[in-house]
Design a protein around this motif. Structure first.
Motif, PDB file in Angstrom:
ATOM      1  N   LYS A 145      -8.462  73.899 -14.182  1.00 14.31           N
ATOM      2  CA  LYS A 145      -7.474  73.029 -13.453  1.00 14.31           C
ATOM      3  C   LYS A 145      -6.106  72.891 -14.192  1.00 14.31           C
ATOM      4  N   SER A 180      -9.720  70.500  -7.632  1.00 19.23           N
ATOM      5  CA  SER A 180     -10.758  69.894  -8.587  1.00 19.23           C
ATOM      6  C   SER A 180     -11.126  70.885  -9.617  1.00 19.23           C
ATOM      7  N   GLN A 181     -11.578  70.236 -10.778  1.00 20.37           N
ATOM      8  CA  GLN A 181     -11.974  71.094 -11.921  1.00 20.37           C
ATOM      9  C   GLN A 181     -13.274  72.150 -11.500  1.00 20.37           C
ATOM     10  N   ALA A 234     -11.774  61.707 -15.661  1.00 20.93           N
ATOM     11  CA  ALA A 234     -11.281  62.930 -15.111  1.00 20.93           C
ATOM     12  C   ALA A 234     -10.153  63.757 -16.142  1.00 20.93           C
TER      13      ALA A 234
END
Length: 628
Positions: free
Chosen positions: A404, A454-455, A344
């Motif tokens: 993000k 979150s992305q 991530a």
């Protein structure tokens, strides 16, 4: 007090440097850099080289100003207007006018608040001069760049009449040589009446149009001329060639014709829903959006769907299907979310690098000319700084352009950049430097953002918060760059011994309004000329009513006496030309049936040229107009 230009009489560079450093009239209070010291203190052995560097730097500042206005300020203003469902005219006289005029308002408050008659005279002169420049040169530039645009009738008359009244009232107060408390409060009351008319007029006209639409739908009258519909709505948008209404291509290769454009209360059309209207940054935002997780990161360029008719790319990483419905289309385009093959953090960093890239090779191959490519390369360093310090929310892009890591870092960087640009580095709060406090607050927000977002999903607050933040940061950057340009031009005036009065009437006056010129022309080129013209009239009116009203009220309450003013020849010339220009708008625009043609742009250019000739003849004493 010694004149700054006296340094030319000194025999050597060291004495010149010492004189410039110690003389009050050589100090630069507006810019971040003391440009006059650069050739004489930093490069005394190569002054011609220093001059070349300064000329190159001012050119680059103009490039940065254009980029900030077109790629950051305009998208922010567009997003605000869409979210609040504002018409072009209302957006022009509120957010665009406030963005353009806020530095002038604060400058006027500072100048008039001092109670000094000379400072007050300069502030009022600058206000008349800037208003004239905006109503001639800026409106002329908008008109030449967008020939044939239509102005809303009712708002146009409202703005011009209020601005004419404010200009005449200010001239009359200068003639009387004083401003009392009642007059200062009167300026504020007139501005309140203006805002009241804008809001009430909008609500009343909305109700009228809704009633007319219902009546027409229930009992249509075939004898009603289509020109009546355009006239009652304050514009000619209903007189469009319906065969040329834009077509939106769907993925099924079927052409879907859009329905009639809804005319808003100000006659500008429902501009927030018009197809083909995109912010300058839309193409770049889409290119960035294509690097986000739901569009994948690979190198394949096989088509699998589209957004508003624009192709997107599929990669081997794509696994999960979702659908996205365009607001302009009834069909659905398919997207796929990837399963994270990379960690991530690595994925987020990869997206950040791509989002920060100021040059998009896909655009180069598809549509960019050589000039566009050179401009992209030249503006790249400044663009990188703007990308990390000015959030951009594009309502037409998937996930609104959310990234993000980039958007989280902006929460840390924006407060620090604000302190630097406002020159708060030496100030402290509870014995702690202000930038340190700003950095700590920003770091706290950044950590919260990283832990709670979150992305692949836009936070619920992203659109509202980041749109406002982008709007404020773009205004701050425009204000800062414009101040640097003014400081440089002032330094050139001292370096080349240009008469101060001439410099004030020409390059300094232009530089003070260059932010208005760039932002208004950028909005016009992106399809919002009515908003730009509304800001050209509403902005100076806002500056005059609110600036003078607040400043004079504060000064009178502070000093306990009326504010003294004076009327000079230059003030008579500028105020007379300004009132003549506004009256010209009120006569010429209705004669053109509110469809502004390119010739009118050249006319107001010529009008400003006439003003310059007469004003320069006055300051050079070829002939002299004396104030009362």
């Amino acid at each position: 007090m010694a004149d700054c230009d006296d340094y030319h009489n000194l025999p050597n560079k060291s004495e010149q440097c010492e004189f410039i450093s110690q003389t009050e009239s050589c100090e630069d209070n507006d810019g971040l850099v003391h440009y006059l010291k650069f050739p004489y203190c930093d490069l005394p052995a190569a002054i011609p080289l220093a001059d070349i560097i300064l000329f190159a730097w001012i050119g680059y500042l103009f490039v940065c100003l254009a980029v900030t206005a077109e790629d950051y300020f305009c998208p922010a203003l567009t997003s605000i207007s869409k979210m609040l469902k504002l018409s072009q005219n209302v957006a022009g006289v509120t957010f665009l006018a406030l963005g353009n005029g806020s530095p002038d308002i604060f400058s006027c408050i500072a100048a008039l608040g001092s109670g000094n008659i000379e400072t007050s005279f300069l502030a009022l002169g600058a206000m008349f001069g800037a208003g004239l420049f905006v109503n001639t040169v800026v409106i002329g530039a908008v008109t030449v760049s967008q020939d044939g645009y239509v102005l809303a009738r009712r708002p146009f008359f409202r703005d011009c009449i209020f601005y004419l009244a404010a200009t005449y009232w200010t001239w009359y107060n200068c003639y009387n040589k004083q401003l009392n408390l009642a007059t200062g409060i009167g300026y504020i009351a007139l501005y309140a009446a203006y805002v009241f008319l804008v809001i009430i007029g909008r609500l009343v006209f909305q109700k009228f149009i809704k009633k007319q639409s219902l009546t027409t739908a229930v009992n249509p009258d075939p004898n009603i001329d289509s020109n009546y519909a355009a006239d009652t709505r304050g514009g000619d948008l209903l007189n469009v060639d319906r065969e040329n209404i834009p077509i939106v291509e769907s993925d099924t290769d079927e052409n879907t014709q859009l329905g009639p454009i809804e005319i808003d209360e100000d006659g500008g059309g429902d501009w927030t829903e018009m197809p083909g209207v995109r912010s300058a940054a839309f193409t770049r935002a889409l290119a960035v959006a294509q690097t986000l997780p739901y569009l994948g990161q690979g190198q394949s360029h096989q088509r699998f769907g589209s957004v508003n008719g624009l192709e997107t790319a599929e990669t081997p990483l794509l696994r999960h299907d979702i659908s996205y419905s365009s607001p302009l289309q009834g069909n659905t385009s398919e997207y796929e979310y990837p399963s994270y093959s990379m960690g991530a953090v690595k994925q987020m960093a990869h997206n950040f690098v791509l989002a920060m890239n100021p040059i998009h090779l896909d655009d180069w191959e598809a549509e960019y000319s050589l000039k566009d490519k050179i401009f992209d390369v030249v503006s790249a360093p400044g663009n990188i700084i703007f990308r990390i310090s000015i959030p951009v929310v594009d309502l037409d892009a998937p996930l609104l352009g959310w990234s993000k890591l980039l958007n989280s870092l902006q929460l840390l960087i924006c407060p620090v950049i604000t302190c630097l640009l406002l020159e708060q580095t030496n100030n402290t709060l509870i014995s702690v430097p202000v930038p340190v406090i700003a950095a700590c607050i920003g770091l706290m927000f950044m950590i919260v953002m990283l832990l709670t977002s979150s992305q692949g999903e836009t936070p619920f607050y992203f659109k509202a918060v980041y749109t406002l933040l982008g709007f404020l940061m773009s205004i701050l950057w425009i204000y800062t760059i414009a101040n640097e340009i003014v400081s440089l031009l002032s330094a050139f005036g001292h370096m080349f011994m240009i008469n101060g009065a001439i410099l004030g009437l020409t390059v300094l006056s232009w530089a003070n309004s260059v932010g208005d010129l760039v932002s208004d022309v950028a909005m016009a080129k992106q399809g919002y000329p009515q908003m730009a013209v509304s800001a050209c009239i509403g902005g100076p009116c806002l500056n005059m009513l609110l600036g003078i009203g607040l400043a004079s009220t504060i000064a009178i309450l502070k000093h306990g006496r009326p504010l003294e003013l004076k009327l000079s020849g230059s003030l008579i010339i500028s105020s007379t030309f300004l009132m003549f220009t506004i009256c010209g708008h009120l006569v010429a625009v209705p004669l053109m049936k509110f469809r502004i043609r390119k010739w009118y742009g050249y006319y107001v250019f010529a009008l400003y040229a006439c003003f310059l000739v007469i004003a320069l003849l006055n300051v050079t004493h070829v002939f002299e107009i004396n104030g009362s």
